[in-house]
Design a protein around this motif. Structure first.
Motif, PDB file in Angstrom:
ATOM      1  N   UNK A  92       0.832  -1.205   0.000  1.00 56.30           N
ATOM      2  CA  UNK A  92       0.000   0.000   0.000  1.00 56.30           C
ATOM      3  C   UNK A  92       0.866   1.255   0.000  1.00 56.30           C
ATOM      4  N   UNK A  93       0.394   2.348  -0.620  1.00 52.28           N
ATOM      5  CA  UNK A  93       1.154   3.590  -0.574  1.00 52.28           C
ATOM      6  C   UNK A  93       1.247   4.108   0.871  1.00 52.28           C
ATOM      7  N   UNK A  94       2.381   4.731   1.220  1.00 55.98           N
ATOM      8  CA  UNK A  94       2.600   5.226   2.576  1.00 55.98           C
ATOM      9  C   UNK A  94       1.641   6.366   2.901  1.00 55.98           C
ATOM     10  N   UNK A  95       1.302   7.145   1.869  1.00 57.60           N
ATOM     11  CA  UNK A  95       0.378   8.255   2.095  1.00 57.60           C
ATOM     12  C   UNK A  95      -0.336   8.592   0.797  1.00 57.60           C
ATOM     13  N   UNK A  96      -1.514   9.157   0.916  1.00 57.91           N
ATOM     14  CA  UNK A  96      -2.291   9.570  -0.256  1.00 57.91           C
ATOM     15  C   UNK A  96      -2.562  11.068  -0.168  1.00 57.91           C
ATOM     16  N   UNK A  97      -2.211  11.800  -1.217  1.00 56.37           N
ATOM     17  CA  UNK A  97      -2.639  13.184  -1.339  1.00 56.37           C
ATOM     18  C   UNK A  97      -4.043  13.165  -1.935  1.00 56.37           C
ATOM     19  N   UNK A  98      -4.944  13.935  -1.352  1.00 54.45           N
ATOM     20  CA  UNK A  98      -6.336  13.918  -1.817  1.00 54.45           C
ATOM     21  C   UNK A  98      -6.828  15.344  -2.046  1.00 54.45           C
ATOM     22  N   UNK A  99      -7.438  15.578  -3.201  1.00 52.16           N
ATOM     23  CA  UNK A  99      -8.142  16.836  -3.445  1.00 52.16           C
ATOM     24  C   UNK A  99      -9.608  16.514  -3.608  1.00 52.16           C
ATOM     25  N   UNK A 100     -10.463  17.137  -2.819  1.00 51.77           N
ATOM     26  CA  UNK A 100     -11.897  16.857  -2.902  1.00 51.77           C
ATOM     27  C   UNK A 100     -12.356  16.258  -1.592  1.00 51.77           C
ATOM     28  N   UNK A 101     -13.324  15.313  -1.671  1.00 53.11           N
ATOM     29  CA  UNK A 101     -13.930  14.738  -0.476  1.00 53.11           C
ATOM     30  C   UNK A 101     -13.256  13.408  -0.129  1.00 53.11           C
ATOM     31  N   UNK A 102     -12.458  13.351   0.946  1.00 54.53           N
ATOM     32  CA  UNK A 102     -11.771  12.087   1.252  1.00 54.53           C
ATOM     33  C   UNK A 102     -12.732  10.981   1.672  1.00 54.53           C
ATOM     34  N   UNK A 103     -13.937  11.349   2.109  1.00 52.26           N
ATOM     35  CA  UNK A 103     -14.896  10.315   2.525  1.00 52.26           C
ATOM     36  C   UNK A 103     -15.317   9.410   1.379  1.00 52.26           C
ATOM     37  N   UNK A 104     -15.189   9.943   0.146  1.00 51.22           N
ATOM     38  CA  UNK A 104     -15.608   9.154  -1.007  1.00 51.22           C
ATOM     39  C   UNK A 104     -14.730   7.907  -1.148  1.00 51.22           C
ATOM     40  N   UNK A 105     -13.522   7.943  -0.572  1.00 49.97           N
ATOM     41  CA  UNK A 105     -12.629   6.782  -0.656  1.00 49.97           C
ATOM     42  C   UNK A 105     -13.130   5.614   0.194  1.00 49.97           C
ATOM     43  N   UNK A 106     -14.095   5.882   1.069  1.00 49.92           N
ATOM     44  CA  UNK A 106     -14.687   4.815   1.881  1.00 49.92           C
ATOM     45  C   UNK A 106     -15.965   4.261   1.257  1.00 49.92           C
ATOM     46  N   UNK A 107     -16.382   4.849   0.160  1.00 47.86           N
ATOM     47  CA  UNK A 107     -17.564   4.331  -0.540  1.00 47.86           C
ATOM     48  C   UNK A 107     -17.175   3.070  -1.316  1.00 47.86           C
ATOM     49  N   UNK A 108     -18.119   2.158  -1.506  1.00 53.87           N
ATOM     50  CA  UNK A 108     -17.803   0.997  -2.356  1.00 53.87           C
ATOM     51  C   UNK A 108     -17.535   1.468  -3.790  1.00 53.87           C
ATOM     52  N   UNK A 109     -16.364   1.090  -4.303  1.00 56.71           N
ATOM     53  CA  UNK A 109     -15.936   1.568  -5.620  1.00 56.71           C
ATOM     54  C   UNK A 109     -15.788   0.439  -6.621  1.00 56.71           C
ATOM     55  N   UNK A 110     -15.974   0.756  -7.891  1.00 57.66           N
ATOM     56  CA  UNK A 110     -15.587  -0.173  -8.958  1.00 57.66           C
ATOM     57  C   UNK A 110     -14.700   0.582  -9.937  1.00 57.66           C
ATOM     58  N   UNK A 111     -13.584  -0.042 -10.314  1.00 58.05           N
ATOM     59  CA  UNK A 111     -12.687   0.570 -11.289  1.00 58.05           C
ATOM     60  C   UNK A 111     -13.203   0.271 -12.690  1.00 58.05           C
ATOM     61  N   UNK A 112     -13.290   1.310 -13.520  1.00 55.74           N
ATOM     62  CA  UNK A 112     -13.679   1.128 -14.924  1.00 55.74           C
ATOM     63  C   UNK A 112     -12.501   1.628 -15.751  1.00 55.74           C
ATOM     64  N   UNK A 113     -11.844   0.712 -16.457  1.00 56.49           N
ATOM     65  CA  UNK A 113     -10.592   1.072 -17.131  1.00 56.49           C
ATOM     66  C   UNK A 113     -10.556   0.526 -18.546  1.00 56.49           C
ATOM     67  N   UNK A 114      -9.574   0.991 -19.325  1.00 56.55           N
ATOM     68  CA  UNK A 114      -9.428   0.488 -20.680  1.00 56.55           C
ATOM     69  C   UNK A 114      -8.491   1.329 -21.514  1.00 56.55           C
ATOM     70  N   UNK A 115      -8.558   1.065 -22.796  1.00 62.27           N
ATOM     71  CA  UNK A 115      -7.621   1.643 -23.762  1.00 62.27           C
ATOM     72  C   UNK A 115      -7.683   3.169 -23.830  1.00 62.27           C
ATOM     73  N   UNK A 116      -6.526   3.780 -24.149  1.00 60.57           N
ATOM     74  CA  UNK A 116      -6.492   5.219 -24.444  1.00 60.57           C
ATOM     75  C   UNK A 116      -7.052   5.498 -25.829  1.00 60.57           C
ATOM     76  N   UNK A 117      -7.123   4.458 -26.676  1.00 62.12           N
ATOM     77  CA  UNK A 117      -7.605   4.631 -28.057  1.00 62.12           C
ATOM     78  C   UNK A 117      -8.740   3.662 -28.354  1.00 62.12           C
TER      79      UNK A 117
END
Lengths: 362, 362
Positions: free
Chosen positions: B80-105
């Protein structure tokens, strides 16, 4: 009386001939009711005559379950047909086959994929087996024929009642370059309930089943599941999530079928079952061999020390030789030659060429 | 000194503050070389000042690994990263998340699918996490924002150097409706080698990873494999076998990723891990709770007998109430409310609405 029951009984009595020849009290003791006994002992004369007339024509054959020509993979499925009517070359049923199946109403892309995959699989030496329905089935048969390969069509009607009518030209080509197969007696008309029976033969004859396109709740999915139950590899092409004809394939993949994008991925998966088939064929050949001389050491017979392999090997050259010529020159049966060529191919010693010709590879 | 090493040491010494405050001989005994000790004890003043100035601005946060605000799922990944810089609402990091990723093209169809899936997942109450790259990543962020949902962007640069430059407008929207996150110190410029590090955070924050389109040998495939190693569900959309941007997805499916065609199939698979997350959050809350009164009975706490649940339940109504109001009215922390809402949702008692609002379901 169903095929499975008939086979059970014939096995008990020592073959289908013995079953037909058995005395009435004998059949009664075996548990048959009077109606079935009557049907067995007094077949309708008109129908029998029709069957005999059909059989007397060239390239018409009947393979009963207890005959040594009955295809070995099919014999091992849960309820094998008691007999197969065959028009064309029955030896093609001993070739390694892959079923290529799918929707009757495919997309244009689906048709193209069916054609490309069946053609390439045929070029790689596999026989293409399908159900001669319109759509994917027909594409697959045509592709195999155009590629100079072999193809087997299993019908859900008697062989004198080819369905659909639009397939007549296709049926003629298949008779000449492969085989038409049915378990249904002559005169059997098209009937919805026959298709599942037909489908179990398509997968039962094949090493694996490739589904090109299929809707949800389609007959194709039933066939694919049946293939899985028979221990066959099931392959499915993926497609756009917006294509309704891909939904059946996606369902199969989610349930464990192998997603494939090209022929190489299919051949890779088929190799183990093809190897088992070759070993099985070899074993059966040893059992029926007149000489009884074949040395069998599990799945790895010593080809070099085997007189039949030496015989076949001497007929092979670095230029492709048609299968028919190999059978003629070696003096071996078509089945023996098929099994041995498959074994040689798996060991990288022989190579298949379009039109069913073979050459040495090293 | 890498993040994992730093964390190990801080853990040994009792937190990052103790590490920074430790005496020189102490650090030497802990195995640090002189250069690292100097860096720890004499941080560059200019850089430190820059960091402090950044932190003093509104909505700027630093979450260190040993703080209780550090996201629990991320804490459990191998490094895990030693620390996270956050801009915005840090509480959102505790919400259940899904990563949506893919190609740049991606293809046009790929963009459409990214948009549709991210929007629907956001409407179902999941936060959409991605890398803010052009192509699929940006589509996913935009879709979540347009649907009134929340989104987290993890960058491979310092948060003052948003990359790519074309994402400035997007970054502004994300700051307001979610969070920008980076483990890289301010001033860190774009560097190819940072992307794999960035990607492990994207999957580490998320319950699962959805791959929309990806070429073979793409960074997306590396992220997906990393997600698998982190114990995350990996989902992939199938596509035409002739679309090069589907080849990466097909490779993943052949290797065990789940083929999905719609959001319902994703939610079904995520339920077990989401349940574990809820139980884990509950456990951690109990550990940090001032009262220490929470009753925990495995994964099935008796919600009715729990005073915090009663408190939250009384704030919920059959009309949607925004999360912020729930936090304010219940007097509970954002983390506690998130965890409890997730638990209530899984039991079919609460329902998520667009924009992060919640209602009773029964």
């Amino acid at each position: 009386m169903g095929g499975a029951r008939l086979i059970q009984l014939a096995e008990k009595l020592g073959g289908i001939d013995s079953l037909v020849a058995a005395s009435q009290p004998h059949l009664k003791r075996a548990g048959l009711d009077q109606q079935t006994i009557n049907a067995l002992r007094n077949p309708e004369d008109a129908r029998l005559e029709q069957d005999l007339k059909w059989l007397s024509e060239p390239d018409h054959h009947l393979l009963t379950w207890d005959s040594e020509n009955y295809p070995t993979l099919l014999r091992d499925i849960p309820s094998p047909p008691a007999a197969l009517f065959v028009e064309g070359d029955p030896n093609v049923l001993w070739q390694p086959q892959i079923a290529v199946i799918g929707s009757r109403n495919p997309t244009t892309g689906g048709r193209d994929n069916a054609f490309d995959f069946a053609a390439e699989l045929a070029r790689q030496g596999l026989t293409i087996t399908s159900g001669m329905a319109s759509g994917i089935d027909s594409c697959a048969h045509h592709a195999a024929l155009d590629a100079g390969g072999r193809t087997v069509a299993v019908t859900g009607t008697g062989l004198d009642r080819v369905y659909p009518a639009s397939s007549h030209t296709l049926a003629t080509r298949i008779r000449q370059q492969g085989a038409l197969v049915s378990e249904f007696v002559l005169g059997t008309a098209v009937k919805r309930s026959h298709f599942p029976s037909r489908n179990r033969i398509i997968s039962g004859l094949s090493l694996g089943v490739l589904v090109i396109e299929a809707g949800l709740n389609s007959g194709t999915l039933i066939t694919a599941r049946m293939a899985g139950n028979q221990g066959r590899d099931v392959f499915a092409l993926p497609g756009s999530i917006h294509n309704p004809m891909s939904k059946g394939c996606h369902r199969l993949i989610r349930d464990g079928a192998r997603l494939v994008e090209n022929v190489a991925q299919i051949l890779e998966e088929l190799a183990p079952l093809a190897g088992q088939l070759a070993a099985e064929l070899k074993k059966q050949l040893a059992q029926v061999s007149d000489q009884g001389q074949l040395e069998l050491s599990g799945q790895e017979p010593q080809l070099e020390q085997d007189p039949e392999y030496s015989q076949l090997w001497s007929c092979l050259s670095f230029d492709p030789v048609p299968m028919d010529r190999l059978i003629e020159q070696s003096g071996l049966t078509a089945r023996a030659v098929s099994a041995m060529l498959l074994m040689l191919e798996l060991r990288g010693k022989a190579e298949a060429h379009p039109g069913g010709a073979w050459s040495r590879k090293k």
